[in-house]
Design a protein around this motif. Structure first.
Motif, PDB file in Angstrom:
ATOM      1  N   HIS A  53     -33.075  20.706  33.480  1.00 28.12           N
ATOM      2  CA  HIS A  53     -34.080  19.841  32.856  1.00 28.12           C
ATOM      3  C   HIS A  53     -33.652  19.487  31.439  1.00 28.12           C
ATOM      4  O   HIS A  53     -33.749  18.323  31.020  1.00 28.12           O
ATOM      5  CB  HIS A  53     -35.432  20.552  32.847  1.00 28.12           C
ATOM      6  CG  HIS A  53     -36.481  19.877  32.013  1.00 28.12           C
ATOM      7  ND1 HIS A  53     -37.223  18.802  32.466  1.00 28.12           N
ATOM      8  CD2 HIS A  53     -36.925  20.124  30.742  1.00 28.12           C
ATOM      9  CE1 HIS A  53     -38.065  18.412  31.520  1.00 28.12           C
ATOM     10  NE2 HIS A  53     -37.909  19.199  30.464  1.00 28.12           N
ATOM     11  N   LEU A  57     -32.398  15.926  29.848  1.00 24.86           N
ATOM     12  CA  LEU A  57     -33.089  15.392  28.686  1.00 24.86           C
ATOM     13  C   LEU A  57     -32.093  14.919  27.645  1.00 24.86           C
ATOM     14  O   LEU A  57     -32.328  13.920  26.957  1.00 24.86           O
ATOM     15  CB  LEU A  57     -34.000  16.480  28.106  1.00 24.86           C
ATOM     16  CG  LEU A  57     -35.037  16.074  27.065  1.00 24.86           C
ATOM     17  CD1 LEU A  57     -36.017  15.052  27.622  1.00 24.86           C
ATOM     18  CD2 LEU A  57     -35.774  17.314  26.560  1.00 24.86           C
ATOM     19  N   GLU A 395     -41.840  16.568  25.321  1.00 30.09           N
ATOM     20  CA  GLU A 395     -41.242  15.531  26.158  1.00 30.09           C
ATOM     21  C   GLU A 395     -42.117  15.199  27.364  1.00 30.09           C
ATOM     22  O   GLU A 395     -41.887  14.189  28.048  1.00 30.09           O
ATOM     23  CB  GLU A 395     -39.839  15.958  26.611  1.00 30.09           C
ATOM     24  CG  GLU A 395     -39.792  16.941  27.761  1.00 30.09           C
ATOM     25  CD  GLU A 395     -39.950  18.403  27.344  1.00 30.09           C
ATOM     26  OE1 GLU A 395     -39.598  19.288  28.150  1.00 30.09           O
ATOM     27  OE2 GLU A 395     -40.416  18.648  26.209  1.00 30.09           O
ATOM     28  N   LEU A 396     -43.130  16.024  27.619  1.00 33.50           N
ATOM     29  CA  LEU A 396     -44.112  15.749  28.676  1.00 33.50           C
ATOM     30  C   LEU A 396     -45.356  15.065  28.112  1.00 33.50           C
ATOM     31  O   LEU A 396     -46.265  14.710  28.871  1.00 33.50           O
ATOM     32  CB  LEU A 396     -44.518  17.056  29.373  1.00 33.50           C
ATOM     33  CG  LEU A 396     -43.378  17.942  29.892  1.00 33.50           C
ATOM     34  CD1 LEU A 396     -43.942  19.209  30.511  1.00 33.50           C
ATOM     35  CD2 LEU A 396     -42.500  17.186  30.882  1.00 33.50           C
ATOM     36  N   ALA A 461     -44.001  17.909  34.981  1.00 35.79           N
ATOM     37  CA  ALA A 461     -42.690  17.268  34.930  1.00 35.79           C
ATOM     38  C   ALA A 461     -42.395  16.465  36.192  1.00 35.79           C
ATOM     39  O   ALA A 461     -41.826  15.369  36.125  1.00 35.79           O
ATOM     40  CB  ALA A 461     -41.610  18.327  34.710  1.00 35.79           C
ATOM     41  N   GLU A 465     -41.508  12.415  36.465  1.00 42.95           N
ATOM     42  CA  GLU A 465     -40.216  11.977  37.000  1.00 42.95           C
ATOM     43  C   GLU A 465     -40.339  10.641  37.732  1.00 42.95           C
ATOM     44  O   GLU A 465     -39.414   9.833  37.725  1.00 42.95           O
ATOM     45  CB  GLU A 465     -39.648  13.027  37.948  1.00 42.95           C
ATOM     46  CG  GLU A 465     -39.012  14.209  37.276  1.00 42.95           C
ATOM     47  CD  GLU A 465     -37.650  13.917  36.680  1.00 42.95           C
ATOM     48  OE1 GLU A 465     -37.177  12.769  36.809  1.00 42.95           O
ATOM     49  OE2 GLU A 465     -37.071  14.824  36.074  1.00 42.95           O
ATOM     50  N   LEU A 472     -41.587  11.555  29.403  1.00 38.93           N
ATOM     51  CA  LEU A 472     -40.321  12.186  29.757  1.00 38.93           C
ATOM     52  C   LEU A 472     -39.191  11.167  29.785  1.00 38.93           C
ATOM     53  O   LEU A 472     -38.111  11.392  29.217  1.00 38.93           O
ATOM     54  CB  LEU A 472     -40.449  12.894  31.101  1.00 38.93           C
ATOM     55  CG  LEU A 472     -39.189  13.580  31.635  1.00 38.93           C
ATOM     56  CD1 LEU A 472     -38.685  14.633  30.655  1.00 38.93           C
ATOM     57  CD2 LEU A 472     -39.461  14.200  33.008  1.00 38.93           C
TER      58      LEU A 472
END
Length: 551
Positions: A53, A57, A395-396, A461, A465, A472
């Motif tokens: 992950h 990123l 990031e979420l 997450a 996606e 994200l």
């Protein structure tokens, strides 16, 4: 398994181009990142399982909050053994596996050291309690006689950062200093034995292959001669103060960091020291990163700035003046494990560090506005020259968990202030990985040491996606574009003519415009590289940042 040369650091670079000058570093709070064991507390194998992950990123390094042996009175910032892993998080072998797996993906690893204080369960402090006043064992800590006819009053009026007095009396009548919780006695850094012990701790982890250290309370350690009384501002931040504070920012601390700098210089691979130094100005913060001291220092004046163009512009200008002036990179950060997440904080005003937010906090922020501003703020931050820090979950798009029940809270701040301050639990809630699973995939058993909000399904997450407009995806795009355009090594040029509520700059071949006002802003004709929020037309909406290709 031996404790030397277990994992080889990534390659060394030429002076002036060291990795830490431009790195994007991802903070992992281990107990809340990913739980492989199923006990509801994140662990080192859980981190290893999620490294892909982080690789996707696009981060350059991870910083791990403490995972050392600890009674966990302050979530690991009360260390009982600096050379071992707490069983909650795994074993030294698990650490070595994680380090090797991170290095295999091109990700460096920074570990958190806590030199201001230990746990009261540390073998040294237990020996101090068993020894007499004036003994070598007590000389490792800040033991003092009390005031009053029978020594019944503390040596001075200092208050703990977590609330309440900073002194606790022991059975024989002496008092010991703890700037934080009573279970965290302060070391006496005038003691040569303390200095030598930490040199050994540094070498233990450097020998294992770590790439550097984030140093907790790096502006502490040394206290003013005579321990004079001090009364902090009533509503001030718990970790700082405008006027001189006798337990922060003392000149003698710099000698400690020069000593640590020399230890790191013994090792290959551009090992780095990053200071957690809560100081009121960037000029004061820059003193900690002179060429023979720390390599980086967190830019807390930037982190705690309001959502205001003038204030942010001033901090950016001052940072890019002060840090390079001493040969250090500017650093940028918006969230960490000690502050309200910026997806919530940026929709609030006047919120002191350390107070936290909760069910009874007045003026709860608009969550939609908060996330929009957070995305815009991150896009601005990642366009700036220097190094940037990301806190797990931002990031979420995670907001602060504001509705935690009182009976689940664990932060010492909550208890030591008798519930007057909510503290930091709200930014430490375990991450959501998969929307359909119990505990959102954080733990295979569905356990979670702090409860996760039910509406975090939208932040999981795996949900993000599938959405190219998700936070994200935005972070991945920002980091990839930052790298491909070398923004970390760039030079900032300020652009005029956009109004008082706009920050407009050029970094190399990228123009960056952030609209912090309420009215749309006309954009120049250019190719859009990244937008913090999708929009149509040629005007930049409020609370939005764009990166444009400069012709």
């Amino acid at each position: 398994m031996t404790s030397t040369s277990i994992s080889t650091p990534l390659s060394e670079t030429r002076p002036g181009a060291e990795w830490w000058r431009t790195a994007v570093i991802y903070q992992i709070y281990p107990r809340s990142f990913s739980d492989a064991s199923g006990d509801g507390i994140g662990d080192l194998p859980g981190i290893t399982s999620r490294l892909d992950h982080l690789a996707s990123l696009g981060v350059d390094a991870v910083w791990l909050s403490p995972f050392f042996t600890s009674p966990q009175k302050d979530a690991g910032y009360d260390v009982a053994d600096y050379r071992d892993v707490d069983p909650l998080f795994g074993t030294l072998a698990d650490f070595d596996d994680m380090l090797e797996a991170a290095h295999a993906r091109g990700i460096r690893v920074i570990v958190d050291l806590v030199p201001n204080h230990s746990s009261d369960q540390h073998v040294w402090f237990q020996a101090a309690l068993a020894a007499a006043p004036g003994s070598p064992e007590r000389a490792r800590y800040m033991f003092r006689d009390g005031k009053g006819e029978h020594g019944e009053l503390p040596p001075n009026n200092w208050e703990s950062v977590f609330g309440g007095p900073a002194w606790t009396r022991v059975e024989d009548g002496q008092w010991y200093l703890h700037i934080f919780d009573a279970s965290q006695p302060d070391f006496d850094w005038s003691n040569d034995e303390v200095k030598e012990e930490f040199r050994g701790v540094l070498r233990f982890w450097l020998d294992r292959g770590v790439d550097g250290f984030r140093v907790d309370v790096a502006h502490g350690l040394v206290k003013a001669e005579g321990l004079p009384d001090y009364t902090p501002p009533v509503d001030g931040d718990s970790m700082g103060g405008e006027e001189p504070v006798p337990y922060w920012g003392q000149e003698g601390v710099h000698d400690i960091w020069r000593d640590w700098h020399r230890v790191l210089a013994e090792y290959d691979g551009d090992r780095a020291l990053c200071a957690e130094a809560w100081l009121p100005t960037v000029d004061e913060t820059a003193l900690w990163v002179r060429s023979d001291e720390m390599h980086q220092a967190f830019n807390f004046p930037y982190a705690m700035s309001e959502w205001d163009a003038a204030e942010l512009s001033e901090v950016i200008r001052e940072s890019l003046r002060a840090f390079p002036a001493v040969g250090a990179p500017a650093t940028w950060v918006l969230s960490n494990h000690d502050v309200v997440r910026h997806a919530t904080r940026l929709a609030m005003t006047g919120h002191p560090q350390g107070h936290g937010v909760g069910p009874k906090t007045p003026g709860k922020p608009d969550p939609v506005a908060g996330v929009r501003r957070a995305r815009a703020a991150t896009a601005l931050m990642l366009a700036l020259p220097g190094s940037a820090y990301i806190y797990q979950g931002e990031e979420l798009g995670l907001p602060e968990a504001m509705d935690l029940p009182d009976d689940v809270r664990e932060d010492p701040t909550w208890f030591r202030t008798n519930g007057e301050r909510y503290g930091r639990d709200g930014c430490r809630v375990p991450l959501p990985w998969t929307a359909a699973d119990a505990a959102f995939g954080f733990s295979p058993t569905g356990e979670s040491w702090l409860p996760q909000p039910a509406d975090w399904t939208a932040y999981a997450a795996d949900t993000l996606e599938g959405d190219p407009e998700s936070t994200l995806w935005l972070y991945r795009s920002l980091l990839a574009t930052r790298r491909s355009h070398d923004l970390g090594t760039g030079t900032l040029e300020w652009l005029e003519g956009y109004g008082d509520d706009v920050i407009a700059v050029r970094n190399g071949d990228v123009t960056v415009i952030t609209n912090l006002g309420t009215a749309p802003v006309a954009l120049p004709k250019a190719t859009l590289l990244v937008a913090s929020t999708a929009f149509e037309g040629t005007e930049l909406p409020a609370d939005t940042t764009v990166w444009l290709a400069t012709d």
